[in-house]
Design a protein around this motif. Structure first.
Motif, short mmCIF file in Angstrom:
data_model
loop_
_atom_site.label_atom_id
_atom_site.label_comp_id
_atom_site.label_asym_id
_atom_site.label_seq_id
_atom_site.Cartn_x
_atom_site.Cartn_y
_atom_site.Cartn_z
N PHE A 1 37.25 49.49 43.05
CA PHE A 1 36.09 48.54 43.30
C PHE A 1 36.68 47.43 43.96
N CYS A 2 35.90 47.07 44.99
CA CYS A 2 36.38 45.66 45.46
C CYS A 2 35.47 44.64 44.94
N ALA A 3 35.79 43.34 45.03
CA ALA A 3 35.29 42.31 44.56
C ALA A 3 35.46 40.99 45.31
N ALA A 4 34.58 40.11 45.13
CA ALA A 4 34.57 38.88 45.93
C ALA A 4 34.57 37.68 45.12
N ALA A 5 35.39 36.58 45.28
CA ALA A 5 35.34 35.29 44.41
C ALA A 5 35.01 34.14 45.24
N PRO A 6 34.82 33.02 44.80
CA PRO A 6 34.71 31.92 45.54
C PRO A 6 36.17 31.56 45.95
N ARG A 7 36.31 31.03 47.07
CA ARG A 7 37.72 30.32 47.68
C ARG A 7 38.62 29.96 46.59
N TYR A 8 39.83 30.19 46.22
CA TYR A 8 40.76 29.91 45.45
C TYR A 8 40.47 30.54 44.21
N MET A 9 39.60 30.95 43.78
CA MET A 9 39.21 31.49 42.56
C MET A 9 39.61 32.93 42.10
N GLY A 10 40.03 33.70 43.01
CA GLY A 10 40.26 34.94 42.73
C GLY A 10 41.71 34.97 42.31
N GLY A 11 41.64 35.90 41.21
CA GLY A 11 42.97 36.23 40.53
C GLY A 11 43.00 37.67 39.96
N SER A 12 43.57 37.86 38.76
CA SER A 12 43.70 39.14 38.17
C SER A 12 42.56 39.47 37.21
N TYR A 13 41.87 38.65 36.90
CA TYR A 13 40.51 39.06 35.90
C TYR A 13 39.42 39.26 36.52
N PRO A 14 38.69 40.21 36.19
CA PRO A 14 37.39 40.71 36.63
C PRO A 14 36.42 39.56 36.61
N SER A 15 36.69 38.74 35.45
CA SER A 15 35.50 37.55 35.36
C SER A 15 35.52 36.58 36.35
N GLN A 16 36.51 36.50 37.24
CA GLN A 16 36.87 35.36 38.31
C GLN A 16 35.91 35.84 39.30
N TYR A 17 35.50 37.19 39.39
CA TYR A 17 34.79 37.49 40.76
C TYR A 17 33.25 37.55 40.47
N SER A 18 32.64 37.22 41.49
CA SER A 18 31.09 37.15 41.40
C SER A 18 30.30 38.06 41.96
N TYR A 19 30.92 39.06 42.93
CA TYR A 19 30.30 40.10 43.60
C TYR A 19 31.09 41.26 43.50
N TRP A 20 30.38 42.38 43.32
CA TRP A 20 31.01 43.75 43.15
C TRP A 20 30.62 44.85 44.23
N GLY A 21 31.05 45.81 44.64
CA GLY A 21 30.74 46.82 45.17
C GLY A 21 30.35 48.05 44.11
N GLN A 22 30.09 48.89 44.61
CA GLN A 22 29.77 50.30 43.83
C GLN A 22 30.69 50.93 43.52
N GLY A 23 31.88 50.81 43.92
CA GLY A 23 32.98 51.64 43.85
C GLY A 23 33.23 53.11 44.61
N THR A 24 34.60 53.35 44.83
CA THR A 24 34.60 54.50 45.41
C THR A 24 35.77 55.47 44.60
N GLN A 25 35.67 56.92 44.56
CA GLN A 25 36.52 57.63 43.52
C GLN A 25 37.65 57.90 44.54
N VAL A 26 38.82 57.65 43.86
CA VAL A 26 40.03 58.32 44.54
C VAL A 26 40.87 59.23 43.39
N THR A 27 40.89 60.49 43.78
CA THR A 27 41.47 61.51 42.92
C THR A 27 42.91 61.98 43.68
N VAL A 28 43.98 61.80 42.79
CA VAL A 28 45.17 62.45 43.41
C VAL A 28 45.53 63.79 42.43
N SER A 29 45.61 64.64 43.16
CA SER A 29 45.98 65.81 42.72
C SER A 29 47.86 65.93 42.48
N SER A 30 48.21 66.58 41.46
CA SER A 30 49.87 66.86 41.41
C SER A 30 50.14 68.07 41.92
#
Length: 124
Positions: A95-124
């Protein structure tokens, strides 16, 4: 208001590469920090990487340092996550997410806007 749409996910073999894109609508994208998160089945959403609104600073979780690179092109209203040397444990919905300027960090709660997500699958 910022709307985000991720793309670029897919199935790749271990050791391969993918580049995820996060396309944003709205003129305010360039004033938002951007973060990438991922969520594997049965696990909590976890931080992957972040970049300041200006692109001047980036951050990564330890498990992806040296393998993933976050970047952005404010003229194109797009952020990217270049992923290399992929491992099966990188499999998740990203998922990508956007936070107000200087507010973005490593916690989901810091982000106001989210995309729907894209699947990544890595096979061994």
């Amino acid at each position: 208001q910022v709307q985000l749409v991720e793309s670029g996910g897919g199935l790749v073999q271990a050791g391969g590469s993918l580049r995820l894109s996060c396309a944003a609508s709205g003129r305010t994208f360039r004033s938002h920090d951007v973060g990438w998160f991922r969520q594997a089945p049965g696990k909590e959403r976890e931080f992957v990487a972040s970049i300041r609104w200006s692109g001047s600073s980036t951050g990564y979780t330890d498990s992806v340092k040296g393998r993933f690179t976050i970047s952005r092109d404010n003229a194109k209203n797009t952020a990217y996550l270049q992923m290399s040397s992929l491992k099966p444990e990188d499999t998740a919905v990203y998922f990508c997410a956007a936070a107000p300027r200087y507010m973005g960090g490593s916690y989901p709660s810091q982000y106001s806007y989210w995309g729907q997500g894209t699947q990544v699958t890595v096979s061994s």
